[in-house]
Write an enzyme that holds these catalytic residues in place. Structure first.
Site, PDB file in Angstrom:
ATOM      1  N   GLU A  18     -39.654   6.686  -7.823  1.00 43.50           N
ATOM      2  CA  GLU A  18     -38.543   7.089  -6.951  1.00 43.50           C
ATOM      3  C   GLU A  18     -38.853   8.432  -6.276  1.00 43.50           C
ATOM      4  OE1 GLU A  18     -38.410   6.067 -10.051  1.00 43.50           O
ATOM      5  OE2 GLU A  18     -36.516   5.120 -10.580  1.00 43.50           O
TER       6      GLU A  18
ATOM      7  N   GLY B 293     -38.344  16.266 -20.365  1.00 40.71           N
ATOM      8  CA  GLY B 293     -37.713  16.232 -19.040  1.00 40.71           C
ATOM      9  C   GLY B 293     -36.264  16.688 -19.073  1.00 40.71           C
ATOM     10  N   ARG B 294     -35.499  16.169 -20.033  1.00 41.39           N
ATOM     11  CA  ARG B 294     -34.061  16.496 -20.064  1.00 41.39           C
ATOM     12  C   ARG B 294     -33.793  17.884 -20.641  1.00 41.39           C
ATOM     13  NH1 ARG B 294     -35.669  12.307 -22.997  1.00 41.39           N
ATOM     14  NH2 ARG B 294     -35.475  12.277 -25.265  1.00 41.39           N
TER      15      ARG B 294
ATOM     16  N   GLU C 274     -30.295   9.720 -23.680  1.00 39.85           N
ATOM     17  CA  GLU C 274     -31.739   9.502 -23.659  1.00 39.85           C
ATOM     18  C   GLU C 274     -32.371  10.040 -24.953  1.00 39.85           C
ATOM     19  OE1 GLU C 274     -34.296   9.200 -19.788  1.00 39.85           O
ATOM     20  OE2 GLU C 274     -34.537  11.224 -20.524  1.00 39.85           O
TER      21      GLU C 274
ATOM     22  N   HIS D  21      -5.819  11.724 -13.919  1.00 41.99           N
ATOM     23  CA  HIS D  21      -5.170  10.801 -12.980  1.00 41.99           C
ATOM     24  C   HIS D  21      -5.991   9.531 -12.803  1.00 41.99           C
ATOM     25  CE1 HIS D  21      -2.067  13.694 -11.942  1.00 41.99           C
ATOM     26  NE2 HIS D  21      -3.022  14.609 -12.097  1.00 41.99           N
TER      27      HIS D  21
ATOM     28  N   LYS E 216     -39.238   0.252 -15.946  1.00 43.25           N
ATOM     29  CA  LYS E 216     -40.196   0.763 -14.959  1.00 43.25           C
ATOM     30  C   LYS E 216     -41.320  -0.258 -14.738  1.00 43.25           C
ATOM     31  CE  LYS E 216     -39.904   5.701 -16.071  1.00 43.25           C
ATOM     32  NZ  LYS E 216     -40.664   6.855 -16.528  1.00 43.25           N
TER      33      LYS E 216
END
Ligand code: F6P
Length: 544
Positions: free
Chosen positions: A210, A265-266, A351, A382, A510
């Site tokens: 991506e 990564g996170r 993850e 709401h 992937k």
């Protein structure tokens, strides 16, 4: 270790049954200082966890579970660079990225602190050149817009922080593109001037389809406008661990900011992945964010478990998932600029702990990571709060409210605070049939109408929540909040015996996507199940 084999787990299971019939209203009535007994403050964050379905016994057993699961030595192992990501043979050292002062953190014998600080200094210097107008684009003009192209951890962290700290922004305008749907990129670029736009291609691996697809299209957009490939050097920088792939893409590695495989990564916003933050609020602001996280690291390492915010949050989560069968958890920030926090926490938590085998590969026979979801609080009220109040599932909520933020209007602030506190109180106490009846009688509603409406207007209450009050939403306190959640996830992962730092579950999708892409572009390639084949045939007609 299987946590269900611990004594504390057995005790907690029995204790949960014993506590089943007790309403939170009763617990509050029995202890006038319940809020005092079940709250703790550190690093500018007050955690009030009194509106949870717990007693002092619950807490004692949860703390005993942490001891039996050797949480203390697990924490030490992470901070000391132990290879705790065992499936990828990596240390887990996002904490080193924000370590303060004279410290050494060794990975395979080498102190990683000098390299961390060297990259941070390069990020700061580069940001200053862009912010001051010294860095010029291909036409000699200054940079007005930055586009960060990345996905997952290379997007969510910096995006969430830049949004949260918007009141501190004094640099170029910032945009984030993550979705491979071209409209994300084209709509972002539509209003931008290529001569004054800088792209950050952020990808730990530099292989994420991506990101590379978006990056190539961005480069084509720039080159078309500039009329020359040479413009790329002035408009593209990379943040990655993979210098070879960065060079292959055509970005000069002199314009690359590196990080390391021991940064997940996170967990990477503290590394050069945080470059957009430095560009937008300046290096001093980014340093303050790191300092806040380091404060929380210190608290996590040293505070007794009974006062330790990440430990408490983590254990409460385990209590709900494993003993009260609550499989989802809402995050409701009441500050609008925290609007991407739920999305960030989704990746961080799901993850990390969305796993069904323990670190040693043995299957779990207990629930692990919950579903994390949420929205800014007043908007959620709401929309989906109805289900939290009166639905059949019990869903614990984390209410998060920063008490001050630059630019707030005083009259809005009162309403913002009132809404946050009202929701947690309503969830806790509910409304009984007697209360509804009395209220309706006082309004003169006819008895028959009261009896018809009564079941609809009763709130069961007894719905748990934590309230996290932040002194402010400064970079420093935000850093502490994010580190708090990182460590909460760690605590839960360790209780469940997981490796919270790999993510093999995203690989299969992937792999299949690459085969399907092949089929869509070449009509040959792997074959799939009949549903996927039918969908391919249907789509094939519309895109051929
Ligand atoms: O697909 C999930 C993931 O592997 C995340 O863990 C990661 O943050 C994201 O992809 C992006 O990866 P990269 O930074 O390597 O492009």
């Amino acid at each position: 270790m299987n946590p269900t084999q611990t004594l504390a787990w057995q005790q907690l299971a029995m204790h949960a049954r014993a506590l089943e019939a007790t309403h939170l209203r009763e617990l509050f009535a029995a202890d006038p200082d319940r809020a005092g007994h079940f709250s703790s403050k550190a690093c500018g964050i007050l955690l009030d966890y009194s509106k949870n379905r717990i007693t002092a016994d619950t807490l004692r057993e949860l703390l005993a579970l942490a001891e039996e699961c050797a949480l203390g030595s697990e924490i030490r192992a992470m901070f000391e660079g132990g290879e705790i990501n065992n499936t990828e043979h990596r240390a887990v050292l996002h904490t080193a990225l924000r370590a303060q002062g004279e410290v050494q953190v060794r990975v395979q014998g080498e102190d990683v602190i000098p390299a961390i600080r060297e990259v941070r200094a390069r990020c700061a210097a580069f940001s200053e050149r862009v912010r001051s107008g010294e860095w010029l684009g291909y036409s000699g003009e200054t940079i007005t817009d930055i586009v960060n192209i990345g996905i997952g951890g290379s997007d969510l962290g910096p995006l969430m922080v830049c949004e949260a700290l918007k009141p501190y922004a004094d640099g170029p305008r910032l945009h984030f593109v993550s979705n491979v749907d071209s409209l994300h990129l084209t709509q972002t670029l539509a209003g931008l001037n290529p001569a004054r736009t800088l792209f950050i291609i952020a990808s730990k691996t530099f292989t994420t389809v991506e990101t590379l697809t978006n990056a190539r299209s961005a480069r084509a957009w720039l080159v078309k406008a500039a009329g020359s490939e040479s413009a790329v050097a002035k408009h593209f920088v990379a943040v990655s661990t993979n210098a070879t792939k960065v060079a292959e893409f055509g970005i000069d590695t002199a314009n690359m900011f590196g990080f390391w495989d021991w940064v997940g990564g996170r967990y990477s916003l503290w590394s050069a992945i945080g470059l957009p933050i430095t560009l937008v609020i300046g290096a001093a602001g980014f340093d303050a964010l790191l300092e806040g996280a380091a404060d929380m690291d210190q608290h996590f390492r040293t505070a007794p478990f009974k006062d330790n915010l990440p430990v408490l949050l983590g254990l409460l989560g385990v209590w709900y998932v494993n003993f009260l069968d609550c499989r989802s958890q809402v995050v409701a920030p009441y500050n609008q600029t925290l609007h991407r926090l739920p999305a960030f926490l989704q990746q961080l938590d799901m993850e990390s702990n969305g796993k069904q085998v323990r670190a040693d590969g043995s299957p779990v026979d207990y629930a692990t990571g919950p579903v994390i979801w949420g929205e800014p609080g007043t908007n959620g009220q709401h929309a989906f709060f109805q289900l939290i109040h009166q639905g059949t599932a019990v869903i614990p909520v984390d209410f998060i409210l920063a008490l001050s933020q630059p630019g707030q209007l005083a009259n809005h602030r009162v309403s913002q605070i009132a809404n946050c506190l009202a929701q947690s109180a309503a969830l806790m106490q509910g409304k009984t049939a007697d209360e509804v009846r009395a209220e309706m009688e006082a309004k003169g509603v006819a008895t028959a109408e009261i009896e018809t409406l009564l079941p609809h207007r009763v709130f069961p209450g007894n719905r748990p929540s934590n309230t996290l009050l932040l002194d402010d939403l400064s970079p420093r306190t935000l850093g502490a909040l994010l580190a708090l959640y990182e460590h909460k996830v760690f605590v839960q992962g360790k209780i469940w015996g997981l490796n919270s730092f790999d993510q093999w579950g995203v690989e299969l999708g992937k792999q299949l996507a690459s085969g399907i892409e092949q089929r869509l572009s070449a009509a040959s390639g792997p074959r799939y199940d009949t549903s996927t084949e039918a969908l391919l045939a249907y789509i094939g007609k519309s895109i051929s």
